[in-house]
Design an enzyme around this catalytic site. Sequence first.
Site, PDB file in Angstrom:
ATOM      1  N   LYS A  56       0.789  -1.243   0.000  1.00  0.00           N
ATOM      2  CA  LYS A  56       0.000   0.000   0.000  1.00  0.00           C
ATOM      3  C   LYS A  56       0.817   1.288   0.000  1.00  0.00           C
ATOM      4  O   LYS A  56       0.288   2.369   0.281  1.00  0.00           O
ATOM      5  CB  LYS A  56      -1.025   0.042   1.163  1.00  0.00           C
ATOM      6  CG  LYS A  56      -1.853  -1.190   1.313  1.00  0.00           C
ATOM      7  CD  LYS A  56      -2.356  -1.740   0.009  1.00  0.00           C
ATOM      8  CE  LYS A  56      -3.434  -0.918  -0.652  1.00  0.00           C
ATOM      9  NZ  LYS A  56      -3.777  -1.520  -1.983  1.00  0.00           N
ATOM     10  N   THR A  59       2.794   1.057  -4.879  1.00  0.00           N
ATOM     11  CA  THR A  59       3.422   0.102  -5.805  1.00  0.00           C
ATOM     12  C   THR A  59       2.891   0.260  -7.227  1.00  0.00           C
ATOM     13  O   THR A  59       3.657   0.385  -8.187  1.00  0.00           O
ATOM     14  CB  THR A  59       3.098  -1.350  -5.349  1.00  0.00           C
ATOM     15  OG1 THR A  59       2.926  -1.378  -3.949  1.00  0.00           O
ATOM     16  CG2 THR A  59       4.157  -2.316  -5.807  1.00  0.00           C
ATOM     17  N   LYS A 113       7.681  -6.871  -9.521  1.00  0.00           N
ATOM     18  CA  LYS A 113       7.180  -6.254  -8.278  1.00  0.00           C
ATOM     19  C   LYS A 113       7.423  -7.186  -7.095  1.00  0.00           C
ATOM     20  O   LYS A 113       7.270  -8.401  -7.222  1.00  0.00           O
ATOM     21  CB  LYS A 113       5.683  -6.006  -8.454  1.00  0.00           C
ATOM     22  CG  LYS A 113       4.861  -5.960  -7.173  1.00  0.00           C
ATOM     23  CD  LYS A 113       3.376  -5.788  -7.454  1.00  0.00           C
ATOM     24  CE  LYS A 113       2.555  -5.961  -6.189  1.00  0.00           C
ATOM     25  NZ  LYS A 113       1.116  -5.794  -6.395  1.00  0.00           N
ATOM     26  N   HIS A 115       6.907  -7.235  -2.501  1.00  0.00           N
ATOM     27  CA  HIS A 115       6.701  -6.592  -1.198  1.00  0.00           C
ATOM     28  C   HIS A 115       7.661  -7.194  -0.167  1.00  0.00           C
ATOM     29  O   HIS A 115       7.509  -6.967   1.030  1.00  0.00           O
ATOM     30  CB  HIS A 115       5.277  -6.825  -0.688  1.00  0.00           C
ATOM     31  CG  HIS A 115       4.204  -6.076  -1.425  1.00  0.00           C
ATOM     32  ND1 HIS A 115       4.364  -4.801  -1.876  1.00  0.00           N
ATOM     33  CD2 HIS A 115       2.934  -6.431  -1.748  1.00  0.00           C
ATOM     34  CE1 HIS A 115       3.242  -4.400  -2.472  1.00  0.00           C
ATOM     35  NE2 HIS A 115       2.368  -5.367  -2.416  1.00  0.00           N
ATOM     36  N   ARG A 137       5.991   4.862   2.169  1.00  0.00           N
ATOM     37  CA  ARG A 137       4.881   5.773   2.485  1.00  0.00           C
ATOM     38  C   ARG A 137       4.740   5.838   3.999  1.00  0.00           C
ATOM     39  O   ARG A 137       5.000   4.831   4.683  1.00  0.00           O
ATOM     40  CB  ARG A 137       3.595   5.205   1.869  1.00  0.00           C
ATOM     41  CG  ARG A 137       2.379   6.066   2.037  1.00  0.00           C
ATOM     42  CD  ARG A 137       1.150   5.391   1.432  1.00  0.00           C
ATOM     43  NE  ARG A 137       0.032   6.319   1.325  1.00  0.00           N
ATOM     44  CZ  ARG A 137      -1.176   5.975   0.883  1.00  0.00           C
ATOM     45  NH1 ARG A 137      -1.420   4.725   0.506  1.00  0.00           N
ATOM     46  NH2 ARG A 137      -2.144   6.861   0.819  1.00  0.00           N
ATOM     47  N   SER A 145      -4.712   2.419   4.494  1.00  0.00           N
ATOM     48  CA  SER A 145      -4.891   1.880   3.148  1.00  0.00           C
ATOM     49  C   SER A 145      -4.906   0.344   3.180  1.00  0.00           C
ATOM     50  O   SER A 145      -5.724  -0.302   2.517  1.00  0.00           O
ATOM     51  CB  SER A 145      -3.752   2.392   2.257  1.00  0.00           C
ATOM     52  OG  SER A 145      -3.910   1.940   0.945  1.00  0.00           O
ATOM     53  N   TYR A 200       6.343   8.285  -1.145  1.00  0.00           N
ATOM     54  CA  TYR A 200       4.994   8.517  -1.695  1.00  0.00           C
ATOM     55  C   TYR A 200       4.606   9.987  -1.528  1.00  0.00           C
ATOM     56  O   TYR A 200       4.050  10.607  -2.431  1.00  0.00           O
ATOM     57  CB  TYR A 200       4.012   7.601  -0.965  1.00  0.00           C
ATOM     58  CG  TYR A 200       2.550   7.735  -1.354  1.00  0.00           C
ATOM     59  CD1 TYR A 200       2.007   6.940  -2.358  1.00  0.00           C
ATOM     60  CD2 TYR A 200       1.709   8.647  -0.701  1.00  0.00           C
ATOM     61  CE1 TYR A 200       0.657   7.049  -2.711  1.00  0.00           C
ATOM     62  CE2 TYR A 200       0.372   8.768  -1.052  1.00  0.00           C
ATOM     63  CZ  TYR A 200      -0.152   7.966  -2.051  1.00  0.00           C
ATOM     64  OH  TYR A 200      -1.483   8.076  -2.395  1.00  0.00           O
ATOM     65  N   THR A 234      -0.425   8.986 -15.196  1.00  0.00           N
ATOM     66  CA  THR A 234      -0.295   8.276 -13.919  1.00  0.00           C
ATOM     67  C   THR A 234      -0.883   9.085 -12.754  1.00  0.00           C
ATOM     68  O   THR A 234      -0.632   8.770 -11.590  1.00  0.00           O
ATOM     69  CB  THR A 234       1.187   7.930 -13.611  1.00  0.00           C
ATOM     70  OG1 THR A 234       1.949   9.144 -13.584  1.00  0.00           O
ATOM     71  CG2 THR A 234       1.756   6.985 -14.654  1.00  0.00           C
ATOM     72  N   ASP A 237      -6.504  10.403 -10.830  1.00  0.00           N
ATOM     73  CA  ASP A 237      -7.765  10.378 -11.593  1.00  0.00           C
ATOM     74  C   ASP A 237      -7.641   9.546 -12.867  1.00  0.00           C
ATOM     75  O   ASP A 237      -8.555   8.800 -13.219  1.00  0.00           O
ATOM     76  CB  ASP A 237      -8.229  11.803 -11.925  1.00  0.00           C
ATOM     77  CG  ASP A 237      -8.692  12.529 -10.671  1.00  0.00           C
ATOM     78  OD1 ASP A 237      -9.005  11.848  -9.673  1.00  0.00           O
ATOM     79  OD2 ASP A 237      -8.714  13.780 -10.684  1.00  0.00           O
ATOM     80  N   MET A 239      -5.508   7.054 -13.430  1.00  0.00           N
ATOM     81  CA  MET A 239      -5.372   5.629 -13.087  1.00  0.00           C
ATOM     82  C   MET A 239      -6.677   5.051 -12.552  1.00  0.00           C
ATOM     83  O   MET A 239      -7.001   3.894 -12.797  1.00  0.00           O
ATOM     84  CB  MET A 239      -4.230   5.424 -12.084  1.00  0.00           C
ATOM     85  CG  MET A 239      -2.856   5.442 -12.767  1.00  0.00           C
ATOM     86  SD  MET A 239      -1.463   5.213 -11.645  1.00  0.00           S
ATOM     87  CE  MET A 239      -1.835   3.679 -10.826  1.00  0.00           C
ATOM     88  N   GLY A 266      -5.897   8.035  -2.448  1.00  0.00           N
ATOM     89  CA  GLY A 266      -4.644   8.555  -2.992  1.00  0.00           C
ATOM     90  C   GLY A 266      -4.220   9.874  -2.375  1.00  0.00           C
ATOM     91  O   GLY A 266      -3.788  10.786  -3.065  1.00  0.00           O
TER      92      GLY A 266
END
Length: 302
Positions: A56, A59, A113, A115, A137, A145, A200, A234, A237, A239, A266
Site C-alpha cells: 500500500k 506500488t 514487483k 513486497h 509511504r 490503506s 509517496y 499516472t 484520476d 489511473m 490517494g
Amino acid sequence: MNPELMEKLAEEIQKVGFKTGQIQGILFPQSTCDIWDQIYNFQAREDDILVATFPKAGTTWMQEIVDLIMLNGDVERSMRAPCFVKVPFIEINPRPLPSVESANAMKSPRLLKTHLPIQLVPPSFWEKNVKVIYVARNAKDCMVSYYHFQRMNKSLPDPGTWEEYFSAYLAGNVPWGSWFDHVIGWWKARDKQQILYVFYEDMIEDPKREIRKVSTFLDKDLTEEVLDTICHHTSFDSMKDNPMANYSVLPSFVFDHSISPFMRKGKVGDWMNHFLVEQNIIFDEEYKKRMEGSRLSFRNKL
Ligand code: A3P
C-alpha cells in the site's frame, strides 16, 4: 479476464482461502509459503527493474510510471495488459496470476514487483546488481490503506475491526510483516545496492520531479513533453479510470471494489479520519522507539 483463468483463480482461492503461514517469523499468505523455495531461488537478470514496497505504499503507481518511462511515454503500449500481468509479482501465488513462472517466461527487459522485506529478496537480484526502486509511504496512511485493502482483497485475511487491525499492524502481525522493519531494512541497504528510495509523499507533492528522478536513475533521458504525458497518465484520476491500472478486471471474488475500491483516495493524511486520539498517542510512542537512530523521516501530512 478469460473465463478459464477466472475459474482456475476461483478454485485456487477457495482452496487456499486466506490462510497464512510464516517465513522467518514473517506472516505471508500460505500459498506463498507453499512455493517459497521456488520464489527464493528466482533468477533475476541484469536488465530487470524491481519495484519494491511495503504493501500500500504506491506500488501500482510506481509500476505504471516505470513502465511508461521504459516505453518513452507511449500510453497506448502501456495499456497492452492489466498492471498485474505486465508486472509479475514475484512472491504471489495462486498460480494463474502472473508470478514466478510468468516472470521466468517473460522477455527482457522485465519490470517486476515485490513486497518482500530486504532480507528475503532472492539473492540473484543482488548478484545481478538489479536496479530497484523502493517506494516508502508514511506508516499511518499505509495502515489505513492496508486495512481497507484487506477488507476488499479476498485472498488476504479479514482485518477484523479497526481497533484489532491497529494493534496487529503495530505489532507487525499483518501479511509481509512489520512496516518499521521493512522501511528501515531497505533504507539501510540503499547505498550498498542500486536502490532508489522514493517517498509517496514526495510523489504527491511534485510528481514530475519524482518521475524525472526515476527516469534519471534508469538512464532514460526524457523530454519535458514525455514527462508531462507520464505525469498526466499516472495521476490518481487517470489511473482510477484506467481498467488496466485500477484492478477492475479482476473478478469480485478476488478484489471486491464495492467494499473499498483499489484506487481509494490517494491522499496524504487520510489517517486523520481513522486514528482515535488515544491510538495516535500509542502510535507516536512506538514510532519514536522503533525509528530512533534510523535517520529516516516521513511526512504524515503535507
Ligand atoms: P489509498 O488506499 O490511501 O487510496 P499499492 O499499489 O502499493 O497497493 O498502493 C495503493 C495505494 O496507492 C492506494 O492508497 C491508492 O489509492 C494509491 N495510489 C495508486 N495510484 C495512485 C496515484 N496515481 N496517485 C496517488 N495515489 C495512488
